[in-house]
Design an enzyme around this catalytic site. Sequence first.
Site, PDB file in Angstrom:
ATOM      1  CD  GLU A  97      -2.870  -1.055   2.421  1.00  0.00           C
ATOM      2  OE1 GLU A  97      -3.849  -1.818   2.430  1.00  0.00           O
ATOM      3  OE2 GLU A  97      -2.605  -0.271   3.360  1.00  0.00           O
ATOM      4  CD  GLU A 151      -3.551   7.443   7.629  1.00  0.00           C
ATOM      5  OE1 GLU A 151      -3.271   6.502   8.380  1.00  0.00           O
ATOM      6  OE2 GLU A 151      -4.033   7.272   6.503  1.00  0.00           O
TER       7      GLU A 151
END
Length: 277
Positions: A42, A53
């Site tokens: 990824e 995140e």
Amino acid sequence: MSLEDAFDEPAFVPYLAAGDPDFESSLAYVEALARGGADVIELGLPFSEPIAEGPTIQQAVVRSLEGGMTPERFFEFVETLDVDVPLVCMTYYNLIYQYGPAGSQPVVPFVERAAEVGLKGFVVPDLPAEEAGPLREACDEYGLDLVFIVAPTTAGDRLERMMEQVSGYVYVQARLGVTGAREDVSDRTAETLARLEAYDVPKAVGFGISSGEQAEAVVAAGADGVIVGSALVDIVAEGHENGDAPDVVADRLESLARELKSGAVAGKQRQPGPERT
């Protein structure tokens, strides 16, 4: 190789932000992960507001943006990579929607360009399944997969909508909250995997895996693979802060990759087999 084919054995799926801390070093780091046994990689296309995140990856996004990473630079990065594993773009919907010349149809130019450079699919954390129709249609047109993130709290009706549109693999959130390396594996991981047993698509568990032991435990619980981001980004960040040579950092990444891949494979041996009569 398709994304689903990459899960023929327990898969190790690492994440790095493309261009962190700079274009050339990042190329070396991604290629090191491939050497270490990555089955799918990824690649993060940085966005200025990475809401899914934790601090570790947020800082990676900052370094990448400061290094000049843009969507077009990202596509150049993918074209330059010398790896033989499927690559997935992890980014936010705004970048996909806005890409392309003025007056062009939203979403399609980004997906078309992604297909041109050899990407195999997308993970878009801020895109609800209810609004994914245009991207799903474009992915179908250009032969790319669309991966959704399933959390322990994902409601049944929403899960159904995700699973109607998902392809490639499902990103199973091992813990609630934002990404980041943890010291243990949530007990709810097995419960979430059990909810997904009825769906014929690989299940890869992420959000907090940082060691071979954790990778083994997750696969033993029924996962088809593990996704690891923050633990790898930590290595990049530490090397950058210390001024370490890129080849030294690459060796560290490759070493952890081998540990994580070995753990995932070992976990398969611990999965319950068919009952004997």
